[in-house]
Design an enzyme around this catalytic site. Structure first.
Site, PDB file in Angstrom:
ATOM      1  CG  HIS A  38      35.767  48.710  37.234  1.00 48.13           C
ATOM      2  ND1 HIS A  38      35.743  48.351  36.170  1.00 48.13           N
ATOM      3  CD2 HIS A  38      36.729  48.273  38.149  1.00 48.13           C
ATOM      4  CE1 HIS A  38      36.902  47.684  36.132  1.00 48.13           C
ATOM      5  NE2 HIS A  38      37.483  47.446  37.017  1.00 48.13           N
ATOM      6  CG  ASP A  88      43.157  49.493  35.676  1.00 49.35           C
ATOM      7  OD1 ASP A  88      43.310  49.792  36.740  1.00 49.35           O
ATOM      8  OD2 ASP A  88      42.281  48.203  35.486  1.00 49.35           O
ATOM      9  CG  HIS A 126      40.594  45.092  35.565  1.00 50.33           C
ATOM     10  ND1 HIS A 126      41.395  45.632  36.444  1.00 50.33           N
ATOM     11  CD2 HIS A 126      40.318  43.776  35.711  1.00 50.33           C
ATOM     12  CE1 HIS A 126      41.744  44.263  37.117  1.00 50.33           C
ATOM     13  NE2 HIS A 126      41.227  43.209  36.335  1.00 50.33           N
ATOM     14  CG  ASP A 186      45.122  46.863  37.103  1.00 52.21           C
ATOM     15  OD1 ASP A 186      45.446  47.526  35.960  1.00 52.21           O
ATOM     16  OD2 ASP A 186      44.128  46.751  37.676  1.00 52.21           O
TER      17      ASP A 186
HETATM   18  C1  OKS Z   1      38.379  39.254  41.733  1.00 55.37           C
HETATM   19  C2  OKS Z   1      37.660  40.029  40.549  1.00 55.37           C
HETATM   20  C3  OKS Z   1      37.533  41.533  40.823  1.00 55.37           C
HETATM   21  C4  OKS Z   1      38.462  42.367  39.958  1.00 55.37           C
HETATM   22  C5  OKS Z   1      38.084  43.736  40.344  1.00 55.37           C
HETATM   23  C6  OKS Z   1      39.289  44.669  39.277  1.00 55.37           C
HETATM   24  C7  OKS Z   1      39.330  45.909  39.943  1.00 55.37           C
HETATM   25  C8  OKS Z   1      40.226  46.925  39.074  1.00 55.37           C
HETATM   26  N1  OKS Z   1      37.750  39.089  42.618  1.00 55.37           N
HETATM   27  N2  OKS Z   1      39.781  47.574  38.022  1.00 55.37           N
HETATM   28  O1  OKS Z   1      40.469  48.370  37.507  1.00 55.37           O
HETATM   29  O2  OKS Z   1      41.673  46.739  39.165  1.00 55.37           O
HETATM   30 ZN    ZN Z   2      42.295  47.342  37.046  1.00 57.66          ZN
END
Ligand code: OKS
Ligand code: ZN
Length: 345
Positions: free
Chosen positions: A161, A197, A199, A286
């Site tokens: 990110h 991932d 996300h 995840d």
């Molecule tokens: C929950 C929302 C934040 C999500 C962050 C994701 C992090 C992640 N408070 N990115 O790949 O796993």
């Molecule tokens: Zn993630």
């Protein structure tokens, strides 16, 4: 397969994150990396080594100097102001505020300038941890420069990110982007990054969006309904020289291996056609059915298949650890990808 790992990850330990309006323990916790390391050892994946120090040079090839210096000095400034709790941003330059105006001089303002959300707490040891996490990635990359076909960088904190000049989503330095750029700087003509991932890897996309020497493909929860919400749609194909070298596969909540692997097959066809000199995998697990913050339905054996599909590309492949929060399972799932890869390579 060689694993690179540093205990320094433990120095980054955010106290809490906001969930349902309440402060809860951070999902991104040190035991994540410990679980993956224990599984690497239990399965005899291969040697585990500590990182070498390649300095800030390769980090600055990807990240803005002002951002890097801010990260390096932020905790010391915060502590000098008398604070001891985590440093977390709460104000961001949204539309119609001046995001390219003067950078605030106050710590909280400067933090907002270099952040896109509240999900990347800075603690006393964050700088050392994120610096070491990047060196873990660079050491694995150096191993491949010396001829290895694959390596595993057990990075923590994760990185995908983080963009050129912003942190967020548990990420500070974009480890995958840093190693992709290192391959190029050592003579590679083209590098592909495949982000598996849950996300969208918004930071990685941003860093290479206008370039044709890095192809980025990401399979993730549809940003209409999933974090990071504001990037990761299928119509983002790159710009300028980079047009056609960015491929997003947004998928609905509930996606299982059948749906996920169809996207993987398409991404692999794009990568094969690109014929890169090296492949970097942003390895988040995840996507697992029991992940506490995610909505895909992959099961542990699916990660073996994932590794096999990646191996079928026949490319030098560097695995970079990203997300995964079902702590008891992430060791099995991450190492399953690596063992699936090795079994099929
Ligand atoms: C929950 C929302 C934040 C999500 C962050 C994701 C992090 C992640 N408070 N990115 O790949 O796993
Ligand atoms: Zn993630």
């Amino acid at each position: 397969m060689l694993t690179v790992y540093s205990d320094d990850h433990r120095l980054h330990f955010g106290q809490s994150e906001l969930v349902d309006g309440k402060l809860q323990p951070c999902f991104e916790m040190p035991s994540r990396a410990d679980t993956v390391l224990a599984r690497v050892r239990q399965q005899n994946l291969g040697e585990v080594i500590a990182p070498e120090d390649f300095g800030l040079g390769p980090i600055l090839r990807v990240h803005d100097r002002g951002y890097v210096e801010f990260l390096k000095g932020a905790w010391v400034r915060w502590a000098a102001e008398g604070h001891s709790g985590d440093l977390v941003s709460t104000t961001f330059p949204a539309r119609r505020l001046r995001r390219d105006g003067p950078i605030p001089t106050a710590l909280m303002g400067e933090l907002g300038h270099y952040s896109f959300d509240t999900e990347a707490p800075i603690t006393a040891g964050t700088w050392q941890a994120v610096y070491s996490s990047a060196q873990v990635a660079l050491t694995a990359q150096d191993h491949m420069r010396q001829g290895a076909k694959t390596a595993f960088a057990l990075c923590r904190p994760p990185g995908h990110h983080a963009g050129s000049d912003f942190m967020g989503g548990y990420c500070f330095f974009n480890n995958a982007a840093i190693v992709a750029q290192a391959f190029l700087d050592q003579g590679a003509k083209r590098v592909a990054i495949l982000d598996v991932d849950y996300h969208h890897g918004n930071g990685t996309q941003e860093l290479f969006y206008d370039r044709s020497d890095v192809l980025f493909a990401s399979i993730h929860g549809d940003p209409l309904v999933e974090y990071p919400y504001f990037l990761g749609h299928a119509d983002e194909r790159g710009e300028g020289e980079g047009t056609g070298f960015n491929h997003n596969y947004p998928l609905p909540h509930g996606t299982d291996w059948a749906g996920w692997s169809a996207a993987l097959d398409d991404a692999c066809r794009k990568i094969a056609a690109y014929a890169p000199d090296a492949l970097v995998i942003s390895l988040g697990v995840d996507t697992y059915k029991e992940d506490p913050i995610s909505q895909f339905k992959l099961d542990s054996p699916d990660y073996l298949r994932m590794g096999e599909c990646i191996a079928a590309l026949g490319l030098p492949t560097l695995f970079i650890m990203e997300g995964g929060y079902a702590v008891e399972a992430i060791g099995i799932n991450a190492v399953n990808v690596l063992q699936g890869y090795e079994g099929a390579a």
